[in-house]
Design a protein around this motif. Structure first.
Motif, PDB file in Angstrom:
ATOM      1  N   ASP A 125       0.641  -1.284  -0.121  1.00 21.65           N
ATOM      2  CA  ASP A 125       0.055  -0.187  -0.582  1.00 21.65           C
ATOM      3  C   ASP A 125       1.089   0.706  -0.036  1.00 21.65           C
ATOM      4  O   ASP A 125       0.639   2.602  -0.516  1.00 21.65           O
ATOM      5  CB  ASP A 125      -0.846  -0.318   0.957  1.00 21.65           C
TER       6      ASP A 125
ATOM      7  N   TYR B  42       4.138   5.786  -5.962  1.00 21.96           N
ATOM      8  CA  TYR B  42       4.313   5.559  -6.728  1.00 21.96           C
ATOM      9  C   TYR B  42       3.260   6.693  -7.592  1.00 21.96           C
ATOM     10  O   TYR B  42       3.209   6.951  -8.341  1.00 21.96           O
ATOM     11  CB  TYR B  42       3.871   3.956  -7.857  1.00 21.96           C
ATOM     12  N   THR B  43       2.031   6.304  -7.466  1.00 18.37           N
ATOM     13  CA  THR B  43       0.304   7.309  -7.633  1.00 18.37           C
ATOM     14  C   THR B  43       1.046   8.692  -6.905  1.00 18.37           C
ATOM     15  O   THR B  43       0.581   9.563  -8.100  1.00 18.37           O
ATOM     16  CB  THR B  43      -0.387   6.890  -6.642  1.00 18.37           C
TER      17      THR B  43
ATOM     18  N   SER C  36      -4.381   6.499  -4.330  1.00 14.47           N
ATOM     19  CA  SER C  36      -4.524   5.058  -4.560  1.00 14.47           C
ATOM     20  C   SER C  36      -4.522   5.322  -6.366  1.00 14.47           C
ATOM     21  O   SER C  36      -4.924   4.330  -7.343  1.00 14.47           O
ATOM     22  CB  SER C  36      -5.583   3.919  -4.109  1.00 14.47           C
TER      23      SER C  36
ATOM     24  N   GLU D 275       3.800   1.394  -0.905  1.00 18.92           N
ATOM     25  CA  GLU D 275       4.203   1.690  -2.356  1.00 18.92           C
ATOM     26  C   GLU D 275       3.656   1.988  -3.199  1.00 18.92           C
ATOM     27  O   GLU D 275       3.600   2.807  -4.101  1.00 18.92           O
ATOM     28  CB  GLU D 275       5.132   0.182  -3.052  1.00 18.92           C
ATOM     29  N   ARG D 276       2.349   1.543  -3.377  1.00 18.91           N
ATOM     30  CA  ARG D 276       1.374   2.030  -4.293  1.00 18.91           C
ATOM     31  C   ARG D 276       1.434   3.701  -4.318  1.00 18.91           C
ATOM     32  O   ARG D 276       1.040   4.563  -5.245  1.00 18.91           O
ATOM     33  CB  ARG D 276      -0.561   1.064  -4.192  1.00 18.91           C
TER      34      ARG D 276
END
Length: 147
Positions: A5, A11-12, A85, A7-8
């Motif tokens: 979560d 990234y987002t 997200s 990492e997501r």
């Protein structure tokens, strides 16, 4: 927050800043770190989000701005929304006027995601190589049948 979560979220947020064409450097790193920590933090609420509008990122929690980042060098004309997200273009005029979020989608934003261009180039090279191999096989088959 679990590692996937986090990492997501990172990234987002990176995609969000890339969509703004915000230059890499210490100031971007500082902003990016704060945004990720805030969205990934224990106090994070379901409705927390980032909105870029008119050279500024506002961090909303409970419908109120809790922190802002001025980005005078960014000239992105679209209004962008991110909740850690998901990422979307929103109707900036509607948001400015009534505060309503009208998500318009991610058209044009996918190119801002890290690694997308490199992955597309690699896929094209792979397709080109396959096509070249097929042509070579056909040529070899034709030569063997004629000789």
């Amino acid at each position: 927050m679990s590692t996937p979560d986090l990492e997501r979220t990172a990234y987002t947020v990176e995609c969000f800043l890339n969509a703004l064409r915000l230059d890499d450097g210490p100031s971007r790193t500082s902003i990016e770190e704060w945004l990720v920590r805030w969205l990934a933090g224990t106090a994070h609420r379901k409705d927390d989000c980032l909105i870029y509008h008119h050279s500024r990122i506002d961090c909303f929690s409970g419908g109120k701005v809790v922190k802002s980042f001025a980005l005078p060098g960014v000239t992105q004309t679209r209004t962008l929304w991110c909740d850690g997200s998901k990422l979307s273009v929103i109707d900036g005029d509607e948001f400015s006027g009534s505060g309503k979020l009208i998500l318009l989608g991610t058209t044009g934003l996918v190119l801002t995601m890290p690694g997308v261009a490199a992955a597309e180039a690699a896929a094209r090279r792979k397709d080109d190589q396959r096509s070249s191999n097929n042509n070579n096989n056909n040529n070899n088959n034709n030569n063997n049948n004629n000789g």
